[in-house]
Design an enzyme around this catalytic site. Structure first.
Site, PDB file in Angstrom:
ATOM      1  N   ASP A 132      39.900  36.409  39.034  1.00 14.25           N
ATOM      2  CA  ASP A 132      40.862  36.430  40.245  1.00 14.25           C
ATOM      3  C   ASP A 132      41.296  34.826  40.525  1.00 14.25           C
ATOM      4  O   ASP A 132      40.788  34.293  41.229  1.00 14.25           O
ATOM      5  CB  ASP A 132      39.902  36.675  41.318  1.00 14.25           C
ATOM      6  CG  ASP A 132      40.705  37.428  42.598  1.00 14.25           C
ATOM      7  OD1 ASP A 132      42.077  37.010  42.690  1.00 14.25           O
ATOM      8  OD2 ASP A 132      40.221  37.337  43.684  1.00 14.25           O
ATOM      9  N   HIS A 171      51.861  43.201  44.425  1.00 14.65           N
ATOM     10  CA  HIS A 171      50.499  43.039  43.912  1.00 14.65           C
ATOM     11  C   HIS A 171      50.192  44.541  43.508  1.00 14.65           C
ATOM     12  O   HIS A 171      49.248  45.498  43.648  1.00 14.65           O
ATOM     13  CB  HIS A 171      49.559  43.283  45.667  1.00 14.65           C
ATOM     14  CG  HIS A 171      48.232  42.681  45.223  1.00 14.65           C
ATOM     15  ND1 HIS A 171      47.376  43.782  44.611  1.00 14.65           N
ATOM     16  CD2 HIS A 171      47.331  41.699  45.319  1.00 14.65           C
ATOM     17  CE1 HIS A 171      46.141  43.212  44.654  1.00 14.65           C
ATOM     18  NE2 HIS A 171      46.384  41.886  44.981  1.00 14.65           N
ATOM     19  N   GLU A 179      50.480  38.615  39.526  1.00 18.37           N
ATOM     20  CA  GLU A 179      51.254  38.340  40.536  1.00 18.37           C
ATOM     21  C   GLU A 179      51.772  37.017  40.340  1.00 18.37           C
ATOM     22  O   GLU A 179      51.508  36.076  40.502  1.00 18.37           O
ATOM     23  CB  GLU A 179      50.550  38.384  41.721  1.00 18.37           C
ATOM     24  CG  GLU A 179      49.582  39.514  42.027  1.00 18.37           C
ATOM     25  CD  GLU A 179      48.602  39.479  42.912  1.00 18.37           C
ATOM     26  OE1 GLU A 179      48.905  39.366  44.045  1.00 18.37           O
ATOM     27  OE2 GLU A 179      47.496  39.259  42.516  1.00 18.37           O
ATOM     28  N   ASN A 236      48.485  35.529  48.688  1.00 20.85           N
ATOM     29  CA  ASN A 236      47.195  34.634  48.133  1.00 20.85           C
ATOM     30  C   ASN A 236      46.658  34.017  49.327  1.00 20.85           C
ATOM     31  O   ASN A 236      46.559  34.576  50.347  1.00 20.85           O
ATOM     32  CB  ASN A 236      47.546  33.940  46.948  1.00 20.85           C
ATOM     33  CG  ASN A 236      46.270  34.040  45.862  1.00 20.85           C
ATOM     34  OD1 ASN A 236      45.055  33.869  46.396  1.00 20.85           O
ATOM     35  ND2 ASN A 236      46.931  34.270  44.748  1.00 20.85           N
ATOM     36  N   ARG A 237      45.743  33.122  49.120  1.00 22.09           N
ATOM     37  CA  ARG A 237      44.679  32.734  50.112  1.00 22.09           C
ATOM     38  C   ARG A 237      45.402  31.205  50.588  1.00 22.09           C
ATOM     39  O   ARG A 237      45.887  30.443  50.018  1.00 22.09           O
ATOM     40  CB  ARG A 237      43.187  32.270  49.499  1.00 22.09           C
ATOM     41  CG  ARG A 237      42.833  33.753  49.122  1.00 22.09           C
ATOM     42  CD  ARG A 237      41.311  33.865  48.570  1.00 22.09           C
ATOM     43  NE  ARG A 237      40.702  34.891  48.219  1.00 22.09           N
ATOM     44  CZ  ARG A 237      40.993  35.613  47.151  1.00 22.09           C
ATOM     45  NH1 ARG A 237      41.624  35.062  46.055  1.00 22.09           N
ATOM     46  NH2 ARG A 237      40.335  36.878  47.087  1.00 22.09           N
ATOM     47  N   HIS A 284      47.110  37.080  52.059  1.00 20.99           N
ATOM     48  CA  HIS A 284      48.151  37.981  51.610  1.00 20.99           C
ATOM     49  C   HIS A 284      48.917  38.123  53.178  1.00 20.99           C
ATOM     50  O   HIS A 284      49.459  39.372  53.429  1.00 20.99           O
ATOM     51  CB  HIS A 284      47.893  39.408  51.121  1.00 20.99           C
ATOM     52  CG  HIS A 284      47.481  39.503  50.001  1.00 20.99           C
ATOM     53  ND1 HIS A 284      47.795  38.495  49.195  1.00 20.99           N
ATOM     54  CD2 HIS A 284      46.505  40.095  49.269  1.00 20.99           C
ATOM     55  CE1 HIS A 284      47.221  38.556  47.795  1.00 20.99           C
ATOM     56  NE2 HIS A 284      46.465  39.450  47.922  1.00 20.99           N
TER      57      HIS A 284
END
Length: 379
Positions: A277, A203, A343, A102-103, A129
């Site tokens: 998202d 993912h 996820e 993720n971010r 990621h």
């Protein structure tokens, strides 16, 4: 490929099959990377018609085949048929992502008073990621394979100190295990030689109607047992707040078609994410017994996928950025909404949000993330 190499692969597959009591394991070549690294495919198969294929590039779940209520099998994971296409594609289909899934906002975090700057590989505003060359873009080593009541493969990768800007040498492992209860268990592990952060996940993009089905995955009925989610800013970074899902388009506590509310322009968060998202805050205690994180069901085929997790959150991504530019393994174009990622993981930007569960890993500790993908049919 030489005859000797072909014979070796054949012997490995025969040995695995001959010793299996039910679940079997086979290995085969899956092409190579542009630099010439060989990529393998390992297939786990049980006696009930369920099979999972994992490739060593990105420790990737390339296929998950499951029967429907009539016994008809379908692959429910989006992906490709050769290593070269995975290398060219940047959509993380089925990949193991890390070091940090993720971010991370501005690609920056602080640890023990030192600031670490990561590559801004997500639109120039965040790290995503694990970086430009994260765990998804390297060839993992097969460490161990097993056949029997549960067939499994364990892959490993050593990420050196400073890799993609992260501190510490990290030894990462990914174990895929398929049993006779139609459960594919993925266990991620990691150790480090100096303090760092780790958040690994898978993912895979799912469609329980079948990969490449004409109607995509928007008709899949989704359940997420979460009373809240973490809203994001315009850069898709969590604000740090937790918002109740009740009365919003984010409420999937009862089975709801993924596409039922995805185009609701009155919901600002759907506009920001171009659909779903977002990270959901799972009900129940994390870090202990596995509990339900998500459930997908296809009304037509009766096929069901349950995801169990020990993590605090699950990221729900509805394939918003699939644009028809890639041809999948069934020869169909992958369009927006053709697959759904669910996820299990720690929260995005957790290193910069002290109110989120910590993601620090110290020497002597072992990081673990266990998830189960259980396939079946509706009763």
């Amino acid at each position: 490929m030489t005859l000797k190499t072909i014979a070796l692969y054949g012997a490995l597959a025969l040995a695995a099959t001959s010793t299996a009591t039910a679940a079997e394991l086979s290995r085969r070549p899956f092409g190579q990377t542009p630099s010439g690294e060989a990529v393998e495919a390992v297939t786990l198969t049980n006696a009930k018609g369920v099979s999972a294929t994992v490739i060593t590039y990105g420790a990737t779940l390339q296929s998950l085949v499951a029967p429907d209520k009539a016994g008809k099998k379908a692959d429910i994971v989006l992906g490709f048929n050769d290593a070269a296409t995975y290398v060219k594609n940047a959509s993380y289909f089925g990949a193991t992502v890390g070091r940090f899934a993720n971010r991370i906002g501005k690609g920056r975090f602080e640890l023990d008073g030192k600031t670490y700057q990561l590559a801004l590989n997500n639109n120039g505003v965040a790290a995503l990621h694990g970086g430009v060359k994260g765990f998804d873009k390297v060839v993992w080593k097969v460490l161990e394979t097993k056949s029997g009541p549960t067939a499994s493969v364990t892959l490993g990768y050593v990420s050196p100190d400073g890799d993609q800007g992260y501190p510490g040498t990290v030894n990462a492992t990914a174990t895929y295990a398929l049993d006779e209860q139609n459960q594919l268990t993925i266990t991620y592990g990691a150790t480090t030689d100096k303090p760092t952060i780790v958040n690994m996940t898978n993912h895979a993009l799912f469609n329980v109607a079948g990969e490449g089905s004409p109607d995509g995955a928007m008709g899949n009925l989704l359940t997420i047992p979460a009373d809240g989610y973490t809203p994001v800013d315009n850069e898709l970074i969590p604000t740090g707040a937790t918002t109740p899902v009740a009365g919003t388009a984010f409420d999937f506590r009862t089975p709801t078609a993924v596409g039922a509310r995805i185009r609701d322009a009155s919901e600002p968060q759907l506009i920001v994410g171009k659909g779903y998202d977002h990270n959901y805050v799972l009900n129940g205690k994390s870090g202990g017994a596995l509990r339900l994180a998500a459930r997908l069901a296809d009304p037509k085929s009766g096929r069901v996928l349950e995801i169990l997790s020990d993590q605090p959150g699950v990221q729900f991504y509805a394939g918003n950025f699939l644009d028809g530019s890639w041809i999948g393994k069934s020869g169909k174009l992958y369009r927006q909404g053709d697959g759904i990622a669910l996820e299990p993981q720690h929260f995005p930007d957790a290193p910069n949000k002290p109110q989120f569960a910590p993601v620090r890993l110290d020497p002597g500790q072992t990081y673990r993330n266990v998830m189960i993908f259980k396939v079946g049919v509706a009763k």
